[in-house]
Design an enzyme around this catalytic site. Structure first.
Site, PDB file in Angstrom:
ATOM      1  N   SER A   1       0.861  -1.185   0.000  1.00 19.24           N
ATOM      2  CA  SER A   1       0.000   0.000   0.000  1.00 19.24           C
ATOM      3  C   SER A   1       0.895   1.231   0.000  1.00 19.24           C
ATOM      4  CB  SER A   1      -0.851  -0.009   1.280  1.00 19.24           C
ATOM      5  OG  SER A   1      -1.419   1.267   1.516  1.00 19.24           O
TER       6      SER A   1
ATOM      7  N   TYR B   1      -2.608  -1.231  10.451  1.00 19.27           N
ATOM      8  CA  TYR B   1      -2.515  -1.406   8.991  1.00 19.27           C
ATOM      9  C   TYR B   1      -1.196  -0.829   8.476  1.00 19.27           C
ATOM     10  CZ  TYR B   1      -3.969  -1.263   4.055  1.00 19.27           C
ATOM     11  OH  TYR B   1      -4.051  -1.443   2.696  1.00 19.27           O
TER      12      TYR B   1
HETATM   13  N1  LIG Z   1      -8.613  -1.075  -1.769  1.00 22.31           N
HETATM   14  C1  LIG Z   1      -7.617  -0.243  -1.500  1.00 22.31           C
HETATM   15  O1  LIG Z   1      -7.780   0.978  -1.511  1.00 22.31           O
HETATM   16  C2  LIG Z   1      -6.240  -0.775  -1.198  1.00 22.31           C
HETATM   17  C3  LIG Z   1      -5.176   0.117  -1.208  1.00 22.31           C
HETATM   18  C4  LIG Z   1      -3.895  -0.348  -0.917  1.00 22.31           C
HETATM   19  C5  LIG Z   1      -3.694  -1.666  -0.636  1.00 22.31           C
HETATM   20  N2  LIG Z   1      -4.754  -2.530  -0.624  1.00 22.31           N
HETATM   21  C6  LIG Z   1      -4.481  -3.919  -0.292  1.00 22.31           C
HETATM   22  O2  LIG Z   1      -4.998  -4.775  -1.278  1.00 22.31           O
HETATM   23  C7  LIG Z   1      -5.267  -6.054  -0.698  1.00 22.31           C
HETATM   24  C8  LIG Z   1      -6.655  -6.514  -1.131  1.00 22.31           C
HETATM   25  O3  LIG Z   1      -7.628  -5.656  -0.574  1.00 22.31           O
HETATM   26  P1  LIG Z   1      -8.971  -5.232  -1.337  1.00 22.31           P
HETATM   27  O4  LIG Z   1      -8.964  -3.772  -1.435  1.00 22.31           O
HETATM   28  O5  LIG Z   1      -9.138  -6.039  -2.546  1.00 22.31           O
HETATM   29  O6  LIG Z   1     -10.081  -5.579  -0.242  1.00 22.31           O
HETATM   30  P2  LIG Z   1     -10.992  -6.877  -0.070  1.00 22.31           P
HETATM   31  O7  LIG Z   1     -11.572  -6.758   1.281  1.00 22.31           O
HETATM   32  O8  LIG Z   1     -11.887  -7.021  -1.238  1.00 22.31           O
HETATM   33  O9  LIG Z   1      -9.944  -8.061  -0.151  1.00 22.31           O
HETATM   34  C9  LIG Z   1      -9.260  -8.606   0.942  1.00 22.31           C
HETATM   35  C10 LIG Z   1      -9.334 -10.092   0.813  1.00 22.31           C
HETATM   36  O10 LIG Z   1      -8.546 -10.706   1.863  1.00 22.31           O
HETATM   37  C11 LIG Z   1      -9.315 -11.802   2.335  1.00 22.31           C
HETATM   38  N3  LIG Z   1      -8.884 -12.215   3.667  1.00 22.31           N
HETATM   39  C12 LIG Z   1      -9.075 -11.549   4.842  1.00 22.31           C
HETATM   40  N4  LIG Z   1      -8.590 -12.288   5.852  1.00 22.31           N
HETATM   41  C13 LIG Z   1      -8.077 -13.427   5.300  1.00 22.31           C
HETATM   42  C14 LIG Z   1      -7.466 -14.583   5.834  1.00 22.31           C
HETATM   43  N5  LIG Z   1      -7.255 -14.720   7.152  1.00 22.31           N
HETATM   44  N6  LIG Z   1      -7.084 -15.572   4.982  1.00 22.31           N
HETATM   45  C15 LIG Z   1      -7.311 -15.445   3.651  1.00 22.31           C
HETATM   46  N7  LIG Z   1      -7.898 -14.378   3.100  1.00 22.31           N
HETATM   47  C16 LIG Z   1      -8.279 -13.378   3.915  1.00 22.31           C
HETATM   48  C17 LIG Z   1     -10.750 -11.311   2.307  1.00 22.31           C
HETATM   49  O11 LIG Z   1     -11.677 -12.385   2.420  1.00 22.31           O
HETATM   50  C18 LIG Z   1     -10.765 -10.625   0.956  1.00 22.31           C
HETATM   51  O12 LIG Z   1     -11.018 -11.558  -0.078  1.00 22.31           O
HETATM   52  C19 LIG Z   1      -5.106  -5.882   0.815  1.00 22.31           C
HETATM   53  O13 LIG Z   1      -3.848  -6.392   1.215  1.00 22.31           O
HETATM   54  C20 LIG Z   1      -5.139  -4.383   0.988  1.00 22.31           C
HETATM   55  O14 LIG Z   1      -4.421  -3.953   2.109  1.00 22.31           O
HETATM   56  C21 LIG Z   1      -6.021  -2.115  -0.899  1.00 22.31           C
END
Ligand SMILES: NC(=O)c1ccc[n+]([C@@H]2O[C@H](COP(=O)([O-])OP(=O)(O)OC[C@H]3O[C@@H](n4cnc5c(N)ncnc54)[C@H](O)[C@@H]3O)[C@@H](O)[C@H]2O)c1
Length: 255
Positions: free
Chosen positions: A143, A156
């Site tokens: 991130s 986070y």
């Molecule tokens: N959306 C944003 O703005 C953003 C920005 C920067 C980084 N990210 C990162 O991207 C990644 C994906 O996030 P996203 O935005 O797609 O959100 P999201 O909530 O759609 O995806 C997160 C996924 O992780 C899974 N998960 C949670 N706990 C888990 C576990 N114990 N075992 C296996 N899977 C698990 C959830 O079920 C979900 O499918 C994350 O690491 C997040 O920090 C997201």
């Protein structure tokens, strides 16, 4: 077909950025293992969507905060497709809690799901890649907050800061084995993790205004970066992070 004959694992692969990565890697020819912890129906739908396109994909339920589950996930990938070429440590959560208010259980949960999972996911995938030979790619979905403090989201930020150093340390250690380790640092992406912001028009407008490109990213815009890093074009990239943030880190420090 940049990724033909490659085998990939994507953790947290049945929603948001993970789902877009699964679809893009498969579109580019990889066989994909979709790790998920919840919502088996979404995983089944994704498997069906890929099968209809003639792609090879299999869902495996594994909680990536548990090393035993990660071991099972790696074994399932090898059993299904014979090897692992690409490991995408994507699963992650937020608590939106501050330094002053974060509880021990919030801290442990975020660090286990976001960082411990990526550490042992990297270790176990690398062990398999070394055993089979031929190198590999490990891609950590980090991130902008690996560098950039976000008040009110302390665990986070810690987890992504740790992921930053995991990427660098593992990248240096594993280079001798032909394994490249790269982080991808998204800014704000339109996924379920940002549901509350997206549901608040005033907050969303403020966020859009702070991003030089004027909007949140679509998950596909992060997936395309991951697919590039998994392919031949990124063969000289390791131990670093690629940011895909619409320019926000350069324009709005501390937002
Ligand atoms: N959306 C944003 O703005 C953003 C920005 C920067 C980084 N990210 C990162 O991207 C990644 C994906 O996030 P996203 O935005 O797609 O959100 P999201 O909530 O759609 O995806 C997160 C996924 O992780 C899974 N998960 C949670 N706990 C888990 C576990 N114990 N075992 C296996 N899977 C698990 C959830 O079920 C979900 O499918 C994350 O690491 C997040 O920090 C997201």
């Amino acid at each position: 077909m940049n990724l033909k004959d490659k085998v990939a694992i994507v953790t947290g692969g049945n929603s948001g950025i993970g789902q877009a990565i699964v679809l893009e890697l498969a579109r580019q020819g990889a066989s994909v293992v979709i790790d998920y912890v919840a919502n088996p129906a979404a995983t089944a739908a994704l498997e069906q969507q890929l099968a209809a396109l003639g792609e090879r994909a299999v869902g495996v339920q594994a909680d990536v905060s548990q090393v035993a589950d990660l071991q099972r996930l790696i074994a399932a990938a090898v059993q299904a497709f014979g090897r692992i070429d690409i490991m995408v440590n994507n699963a992650g959560i937020e608590t939106r809690s501050s330094v002053l208010e974060t509880t021990e259980s919030q801290y442990d949960k975020v660090l286990a799901i976001n960082l411990k999972s990526a550490f042992f996911g990297t270790q176990l995938a690398a062990q398999q890649m070394i055993k089979q030979g031929g190198g590999g790619r490990i891609i950590n979905i980090s991130s902008v907050h690996e560098d950039w403090p976000m008040p009110g989201n302390a665990p986070y930020c810690l987890s992504k800061g740790g992921m930053r150093m995991l990427t660098r340390t593992a990248g240096v250690e594993l280079a001798a084995h032909g394994i490249c380790v790269v982080g991808v640092g998204p800014g704000a992406v339109a996924t379920p993790i940002n549901q509350s912001t997206m549901a608040d028009p005033a907050l969303l407008a403020k966020l859009d205004a702070a991003i030089p490109l004027g909007r949140l990213a679509r998950p596909e815009e992060i997936a395309s970066v991951v697919a590039f890093l998994a392919g031949d074009g990124a063969s000289y990239m390791t131990a670093t992070t690629v940011f895909a943030d619409g320019g926000i880190m350069q324009s709005s420090p501390g937002l």
